[in-house]
Design a protein around this motif. Structure first.
Motif, PDB file in Angstrom:
ATOM      1  N   VAL A  20       0.831  -1.203   0.000  1.00 10.57           N
ATOM      2  CA  VAL A  20       0.000   0.000   0.000  1.00 10.57           C
ATOM      3  C   VAL A  20       0.865   1.252   0.000  1.00 10.57           C
ATOM      4  O   VAL A  20       0.589   2.226  -0.729  1.00 10.57           O
ATOM      5  CB  VAL A  20      -0.954  -0.013   1.210  1.00 10.57           C
ATOM      6  N   VAL A  21       1.951   1.257   0.799  1.00 13.53           N
ATOM      7  CA  VAL A  21       2.826   2.435   0.866  1.00 13.53           C
ATOM      8  C   VAL A  21       3.516   2.677  -0.468  1.00 13.53           C
ATOM      9  O   VAL A  21       3.554   3.807  -0.982  1.00 13.53           O
ATOM     10  CB  VAL A  21       3.867   2.248   2.000  1.00 13.53           C
ATOM     11  N   VAL A  22       4.073   1.611  -1.085  1.00 14.60           N
ATOM     12  CA  VAL A  22       4.769   1.766  -2.355  1.00 14.60           C
ATOM     13  C   VAL A  22       3.806   2.222  -3.440  1.00 14.60           C
ATOM     14  O   VAL A  22       4.110   3.110  -4.248  1.00 14.60           O
ATOM     15  CB  VAL A  22       5.446   0.437  -2.753  1.00 14.60           C
ATOM     16  N   THR A  23       2.609   1.646  -3.473  1.00 12.94           N
ATOM     17  CA  THR A  23       1.618   2.034  -4.471  1.00 12.94           C
ATOM     18  C   THR A  23       1.198   3.490  -4.292  1.00 12.94           C
ATOM     19  O   THR A  23       1.027   4.236  -5.268  1.00 12.94           O
ATOM     20  CB  THR A  23       0.390   1.121  -4.382  1.00 12.94           C
ATOM     21  N   SER A  24       1.027   3.915  -3.046  1.00 13.88           N
ATOM     22  CA  SER A  24       0.628   5.300  -2.770  1.00 13.88           C
ATOM     23  C   SER A  24       1.706   6.276  -3.217  1.00 13.88           C
ATOM     24  O   SER A  24       1.411   7.326  -3.816  1.00 13.88           O
ATOM     25  CB  SER A  24       0.336   5.479  -1.280  1.00 13.88           C
ATOM     26  N   LEU A  25       2.974   5.941  -2.930  1.00 12.69           N
ATOM     27  CA  LEU A  25       4.067   6.816  -3.349  1.00 12.69           C
ATOM     28  C   LEU A  25       4.155   6.908  -4.863  1.00 12.69           C
ATOM     29  O   LEU A  25       4.331   8.004  -5.421  1.00 12.69           O
ATOM     30  CB  LEU A  25       5.393   6.304  -2.775  1.00 12.69           C
ATOM     31  N   ALA A  26       4.028   5.763  -5.554  1.00  8.87           N
ATOM     32  CA  ALA A  26       4.081   5.777  -7.013  1.00  8.87           C
ATOM     33  C   ALA A  26       2.933   6.578  -7.596  1.00  8.87           C
ATOM     34  O   ALA A  26       3.102   7.339  -8.557  1.00  8.87           O
ATOM     35  CB  ALA A  26       4.047   4.342  -7.546  1.00  8.87           C
TER      36      ALA A  26
END
Length: 345
Positions: A20-26
């Protein structure tokens, strides 16, 4: 059992949080990139234009081709002018000598606001100040421009039209060259054509001569075209027979190949024997040459003898030869008959 499930659930939950964190940052980076968003401090200014057609909220504001801000609002003032509100980075200097121009970003119709610095007051304008219409320039009217080049575009390919259109837009917007440069190149081409006027005249004269000869042979040309048309028509009419004959030719080729294959061994043997005969002739060419030279004399003598009657007497005086033995050994053979007739010569 419950402890094992808790550990597995915790690991899955951790993986989910990382995803979720990586997807949100991307997603955030993508939104910032596509939306041209900035997080630094900025200043807001306005500019009046006589025509701001095609300028929309979110369009770029550029200085020397580098994006420094965005357009935030476009509205009408006094029913005759357009007021464009834009924001620029705090480090961008907008002063009394700054000019604003609307330029084409591409041939699709997207625009951007270009800020240039001219000679004038260098004092920075206050936040919310307006650049007057005297220091702004509307976008180039492509409709009028392209209508003027319409006859030229009709003679070009689509790729050439796109390239020429882009270059024209760049030239008339003041980018990638100047109108003076364009006219200079046009003058150079015109001068070159003027220098080649004699050659062009000769080419036209020669072309006229060729056309005159073609016109004088119009009957022969017509007859040739008619004959060629008849030939093509005959080929079309007999196409089935021609195609069928190709199959027969293929069958004949196969039969010929089988025939050659059948006589291949005897033929090779005959070639070898012929080579041996040629070798023997080459070895005895001196004797053969001497025999051919003496043969006319012998025939002349035989002819004289034959006039007395149709009879001949032959006597064997001497016999010479060689016998080939196994192992390549040759034994010479010489035999003399000792006949009295041989002494008479």
């Amino acid at each position: 059992m419950s402890r094992i499930l808790d550990k597995k659930t915790s690991a899955d939950l951790l993986k989910l949080l990382v995803f979720v964190v990586v997807t949100s940052l991307a997603t955030a980076v993508l939104v910032v990139t596509i939306g041209n968003l900035g997080f630094g401090s900025s200043r807001t200014y306005k500019a009046e234009f006589s025509d701001a057609t095609g300028v929309n909220k979110g369009d770029d504001v550029r200085v020397a081709g580098v994006r420094v801000g965005t357009v935030s609002k476009v509205e009408i003032v006094d029913r005759t002018r357009a007021l464009v509100t834009f924001s620029v980075d705090d480090g961008t200097s907008v002063n009394g000598g700054t000019n604003a121009a609307i330029r084409y970003r591409n041939l699709v119709g997207q625009r951007y606001l270009s800020l240039t610095q001219e000679v004038g007051d260098t004092q920075r304008l206050a936040d919310g100040a307006t650049i007057p219409i005297e220091r702004t320039r509307a976008a180039l009217d492509l409709t009028v421009l392209f209508n003027g080049f319409k006859p030229l575009f009709q003679a070009l390919s689509p790729d050439d039209v796109n390239q020429l259109s882009f270059e024209l837009v760049q030239v008339f917007q003041g980018e990638g060259g100047t109108l003076e440069g364009l006219l200079a190149h046009t003058a150079s081409v015109t001068s070159t054509l003027a220098d080649r006027d004699e050659v062009i005249g000769q080419l036209i004269d020669n072309l006229s001569l060729v056309l005159d000869h073609v016109a004088d042979r119009d009957k022969q040309l017509t007859r040739l075209i008619t004959s060629f048309r008849t030939l093509v028509g005959g080929l079309k009419k007999d196409r089935n027979a021609i195609l069928d004959s190709l199959e027969d030719v293929s069958t004949l080729s196969v039969e010929t190949a089988s025939l050659v294959d059948g006589i291949r061994r005897p033929f090779v043997k005959d070639i070898k024997e012929l080579r041996a005969v040629a070798g023997n002739i080459d070895k005895n060419k001196a004797e053969l040459d001497r025999a051919l030279q003496v043969l006319p004399i012998k025939l002349d003598k035989i002819g004289r003898t034959a006039i007395y009657g149709s009879f001949f007497n032959f006597y064997l005086c001497e016999f010479q030869g060689r016998v080939n033995l196994p192992g390549g050994v040759q034994v010479p053979v010489k035999y003399e008959t000792g006949s009295d007739r041989c002494d008479l010569g």
